[in-house]
Design a protein around this motif. Structure first.
Motif, mmCIF file in Angstrom:
data_model
loop_
_atom_site.group_PDB
_atom_site.id
_atom_site.type_symbol
_atom_site.label_atom_id
_atom_site.label_comp_id
_atom_site.label_asym_id
_atom_site.label_seq_id
_atom_site.Cartn_x
_atom_site.Cartn_y
_atom_site.Cartn_z
ATOM 1 N N ILE A 148 0.926 -1.071 0.099
ATOM 2 C CA ILE A 148 -0.009 -0.043 0.125
ATOM 3 C C ILE A 148 0.819 1.330 0.163
ATOM 4 C CG2 ILE A 148 -1.666 1.090 1.483
ATOM 5 C CD1 ILE A 148 -2.884 -1.289 2.318
ATOM 6 N N GLU A 149 0.706 2.012 -1.173
ATOM 7 C CA GLU A 149 1.689 3.066 -1.069
ATOM 8 C C GLU A 149 1.893 4.008 -0.074
ATOM 9 O OE1 GLU A 149 2.512 6.607 -4.446
ATOM 10 O OE2 GLU A 149 0.837 5.311 -4.772
ATOM 11 N N LYS A 150 0.733 4.491 0.493
ATOM 12 C CA LYS A 150 0.671 5.503 1.535
ATOM 13 C C LYS A 150 1.131 4.980 2.827
ATOM 14 C CE LYS A 150 -2.421 8.925 -0.247
ATOM 15 N NZ LYS A 150 -1.298 9.708 -0.536
ATOM 16 N N VAL A 151 1.459 3.590 2.936
ATOM 17 C CA VAL A 151 1.573 3.377 4.438
ATOM 18 C C VAL A 151 3.230 3.341 4.356
ATOM 19 C CG1 VAL A 151 1.667 1.017 5.891
ATOM 20 C CG2 VAL A 151 -0.290 1.691 4.765
ATOM 21 N N ILE A 152 3.839 3.885 5.158
ATOM 22 C CA ILE A 152 5.291 4.033 5.001
ATOM 23 C C ILE A 152 5.983 3.303 6.152
ATOM 24 C CG2 ILE A 152 5.323 5.879 3.668
ATOM 25 C CD1 ILE A 152 5.635 7.655 6.141
ATOM 26 N N GLY A 153 5.378 3.037 7.395
ATOM 27 C CA GLY A 153 5.704 2.396 8.662
ATOM 28 C C GLY A 153 4.692 1.935 9.350
ATOM 29 N N LEU A 154 5.087 1.815 10.729
ATOM 30 C CA LEU A 154 4.042 1.241 11.772
ATOM 31 C C LEU A 154 3.993 2.185 12.903
ATOM 32 C CD1 LEU A 154 5.029 -2.329 12.212
ATOM 33 C CD2 LEU A 154 3.611 -1.469 10.607
ATOM 34 N N GLY A 155 2.799 2.109 13.488
ATOM 35 C CA GLY A 155 2.717 3.224 14.782
ATOM 36 C C GLY A 155 1.287 3.860 15.160
ATOM 37 N N GLU A 156 1.367 4.564 15.986
ATOM 38 C CA GLU A 156 2.176 4.505 17.226
ATOM 39 C C GLU A 156 1.939 3.270 17.972
ATOM 40 O OE1 GLU A 156 1.346 7.925 20.102
ATOM 41 O OE2 GLU A 156 -0.576 7.983 19.156
ATOM 42 N N LEU A 157 2.783 2.443 18.380
ATOM 43 C CA LEU A 157 2.849 1.135 19.105
ATOM 44 C C LEU A 157 3.253 1.876 20.728
ATOM 45 C CD1 LEU A 157 4.975 -1.576 17.225
ATOM 46 C CD2 LEU A 157 2.247 -0.984 17.265
ATOM 47 N N ALA A 158 2.395 1.519 21.665
ATOM 48 C CA ALA A 158 2.776 1.937 22.891
ATOM 49 C C ALA A 158 3.577 0.957 24.006
ATOM 50 C CB ALA A 158 1.582 2.146 23.570
ATOM 51 N N LEU A 159 4.702 1.794 24.452
ATOM 52 C CA LEU A 159 5.473 0.995 25.501
ATOM 53 C C LEU A 159 5.441 1.957 26.742
ATOM 54 C CD1 LEU A 159 8.596 0.121 23.580
ATOM 55 C CD2 LEU A 159 6.687 -1.348 24.285
ATOM 56 N N ALA A 160 5.597 1.309 27.976
ATOM 57 C CA ALA A 160 5.827 2.288 29.145
ATOM 58 C C ALA A 160 4.729 2.921 29.520
ATOM 59 C CB ALA A 160 7.060 3.061 29.152
ATOM 60 N N ASP A 161 3.427 2.441 29.118
ATOM 61 C CA ASP A 161 2.100 3.103 29.499
ATOM 62 C C ASP A 161 0.757 2.164 30.021
ATOM 63 O OD1 ASP A 161 -0.538 4.315 28.621
ATOM 64 O OD2 ASP A 161 0.961 6.167 27.948
ATOM 65 N N HIS A 162 0.078 2.423 30.805
ATOM 66 C CA HIS A 162 -0.987 1.656 31.190
ATOM 67 C C HIS A 162 -1.908 1.417 30.113
ATOM 68 C CE1 HIS A 162 -4.023 4.747 31.912
ATOM 69 N NE2 HIS A 162 -2.834 5.634 31.973
ATOM 70 N N ARG A 163 -1.967 2.115 29.088
ATOM 71 C CA ARG A 163 -2.782 1.991 28.055
ATOM 72 C C ARG A 163 -2.257 0.780 26.938
ATOM 73 N NH1 ARG A 163 -3.337 8.016 26.451
ATOM 74 N NH2 ARG A 163 -1.212 7.892 27.343
ATOM 75 N N SER A 164 -0.892 0.600 26.912
ATOM 76 C CA SER A 164 -0.245 -0.295 26.086
ATOM 77 C C SER A 164 -0.808 -1.736 26.220
ATOM 78 C CB SER A 164 1.399 -0.376 26.150
ATOM 79 O OG SER A 164 1.690 -1.225 27.253
ATOM 80 N N SER A 165 -0.536 -2.440 25.307
ATOM 81 C CA SER A 165 -0.708 -4.105 25.472
ATOM 82 C C SER A 165 0.280 -4.836 26.185
ATOM 83 C CB SER A 165 -0.737 -4.792 24.071
ATOM 84 O OG SER A 165 0.370 -4.409 23.090
ATOM 85 N N GLN A 166 1.238 -4.140 26.943
ATOM 86 C CA GLN A 166 2.283 -4.744 27.747
ATOM 87 C C GLN A 166 3.081 -5.780 26.946
ATOM 88 O OE1 GLN A 166 2.694 -2.805 30.424
ATOM 89 N NE2 GLN A 166 0.483 -1.880 29.847
ATOM 90 N N PRO A 167 3.643 -5.381 25.813
ATOM 91 C CA PRO A 167 4.159 -6.500 25.260
ATOM 92 C C PRO A 167 5.519 -6.882 25.749
ATOM 93 C CG PRO A 167 4.659 -4.427 24.080
ATOM 94 C CD PRO A 167 3.664 -3.977 25.027
ATOM 95 N N THR A 168 6.052 -8.208 25.517
ATOM 96 C CA THR A 168 7.424 -8.720 25.907
ATOM 97 C C THR A 168 8.469 -8.054 24.920
ATOM 98 O OG1 THR A 168 7.427 -10.490 24.659
ATOM 99 C CG2 THR A 168 6.404 -10.625 26.728
ATOM 100 N N TYR A 169 9.574 -7.890 25.226
ATOM 101 C CA TYR A 169 10.584 -7.496 24.699
ATOM 102 C C TYR A 169 10.746 -8.137 23.418
ATOM 103 C CZ TYR A 169 15.471 -6.634 22.860
ATOM 104 O OH TYR A 169 16.606 -6.355 22.066
ATOM 105 N N GLU A 170 10.873 -9.290 23.269
ATOM 106 C CA GLU A 170 10.677 -10.204 22.098
ATOM 107 C C GLU A 170 9.452 -10.051 21.244
ATOM 108 O OE1 GLU A 170 10.735 -11.440 25.318
ATOM 109 O OE2 GLU A 170 13.044 -11.738 24.995
ATOM 110 N N GLU A 171 8.454 -9.695 21.777
ATOM 111 C CA GLU A 171 7.257 -9.205 20.956
ATOM 112 C C GLU A 171 7.583 -8.055 20.138
ATOM 113 O OE1 GLU A 171 3.239 -11.030 22.729
ATOM 114 O OE2 GLU A 171 4.381 -9.535 23.692
ATOM 115 N N PHE A 172 8.349 -7.097 20.920
ATOM 116 C CA PHE A 172 8.566 -5.866 20.351
ATOM 117 C C PHE A 172 9.374 -5.950 19.270
ATOM 118 C CE2 PHE A 172 11.926 -2.431 20.759
ATOM 119 C CZ PHE A 172 11.279 -1.645 20.181
#
Length: 390
Positions: A148-172
């Motif tokens: 998809i031409e207009k998609v240039i990256g990912l985000g915003e993924l959340a870290l160090a926040d109570h609203r994040s999905s609390q991913p492990t380092y390996e998932e990140f």
């Protein structure tokens, strides 16, 4: 064709008084002297005496279909309108979701980006939201970037926040690696925009990634680094390792946290720390919510991000903290273009897109905006509005 004469040009490097020729949406050239044939048709001449010319601003973190919702459905922020971006001098915008990927979705985000493009500016998007696994259009984040031409990256993924999905380092790490490979294969940046919250871990995942893997520092972009002095100090150390750090310009003047640092001041502090200007950029978090939470994580109030703050904080850095104008402009022009691999943006050079901002030399207030060679604002008056604006 448009010729702007007698203006002082920051490319963002200072070039002095020049004439700029715009043709077909492109900067045809920047000249010391340019003879203008009197009988040549279809040339508009703009006298830039007393004006400064900057590259069009790039805001790579805007909730173009709205954000928020942390205080319930009534706190969902509205979609952005074209005139807001024009008033802020923004000629290139990158849209993202944020906390809510249920009631807001990637297809709507993509459609909004196409709409803004049709209305006159350049628009891209990031795939995903706060959550891991990443929500996407095709079903896989790497496919979004590649196909998809207009998609240039990912985000915003959340870290160090109570609203994040609390991913492990390996998932990140896995999702960053996926974005990197997709970027390489498609010739895009594949950057991963990381929302950094108030949590004690801060940018530790990112620093660990640089220490333990072959992934390059510029593959991730941690944002909101100026939300506290503690995080700003961590960001300076991360930048010393080669990382890019992103300062958020939107703030709520009625609920400014005691430890929060406005972007203009933070830029000065980082430069004084010895951080390379190439490793710093600004984004507005425009139309994102500015929620406040108490110590128990309960919603306590809400503001809304403004895209006009992007340039306001650059002005603040220049006028209040004596940051050199060339340096300050880079954080919303050439640095962002380089980080996102937007080769035609961020500079006033021959062959680049004809995206320019005209400001008054004395006040530094925006008076004109040209995007893709078309005038969107002149003499402080917006000439082009969004389809459904009054």
């Amino acid at each position: 064709m448009i010729i702007i004469k007698n203006a002082e040009v920051y490319a963002p490097e200072y070039l002095g008084k020049k004439s700029i020729l715009l043709a077909g949406g492109t900067i045809e050239g920047v000249y010391d002297n340019l003879a203008i044939p009197e009988d040549f048709p279809d040339i508009e001449v703009i006298d830039g005496e007393g004006k400064l010319i900057f590259p069009g601003f790039i805001d790579s973190h805007v909730h173009i279909i709205g954000g928020g919702g942390e205080g319930g459905f009534r706190t969902r922020t509205p979609e952005i309108q074209l005139s807001e971006l024009i008033e802020g001098g923004i000629t290139t915008v990158v849209g993202c979701l944020g906390t809510d990927s249920v009631c807001r979705n990637m297809k709507t985000l993509l459609a909004k980006a196409h709409g803004l493009e049709e209305e006159g500016i350049t628009a891209y998007i990031l795939s995903g939201s706060y959550q891991i696994p990443v929500v996407s259009i095709t079903g896989k984040a790497s496919e979004d970037i590649m196909l998809i031409e207009k998609v240039i990256g990912l985000g915003e993924l959340a870290l160090a926040d109570h609203r994040s999905s609390q991913p492990t380092y390996e998932e990140f790490l896995r999702i960053v690696a996926e974005a990197r490979v997709a970027g390489l294969l498609s010739g895009k940046c594949g950057i991963v925009n990381i929302h950094i919250g108030n949590g004690r871990n801060g940018v530790k995942y990112l620093m660990k990634m640089l220490e333990e893997t072959e992934i390059t520092a510029k593959q991730v972009l941690p944002t909101h680094i100026n939300r506290s002095r503690t995080l700003l100090d961590m960001g300076a150390k991360y930048a010393a390792m080669g990382g890019i750090i992103d300062l958020t310009t939107s703030f709520d003047p009625d609920h400014l946290e005691d430890d929060e640092v406005r972007a203009g001041e933070a830029l000065k502090l980082l430069l004084d720390y010895g951080v390379d200007i190439a490793n710093i950029q600004f984004t507005s978090d425009g139309h994102g919510s500015l929620p406040k939470f108490n110590d128990e994580g309960e919603f306590a109030g809400l503001g809304i991000g403004s895209v006009q703050s992007l340039y306001d904080e650059v002005k603040e850095a220049i006028l209040t903290y004596d940051v050199d104008m060339e340096q300050a402009l880079k954080v919303i022009t050439s640095n962002v273009a380089d980080n996102l691999k937007l080769d035609n943006k961020g500079r006033v050079h021959k062959g680049k897109d004809a995206d320019l901002v005209i400001v008054d030399k004395n006040t530094l207030n925006i008076e004109g905006v040209i995007a893709k060679g078309k005038k969107l604002m002149m003499n402080g008056e917006i000439l082009v509005k969004g389809t459904f604006e009054d």
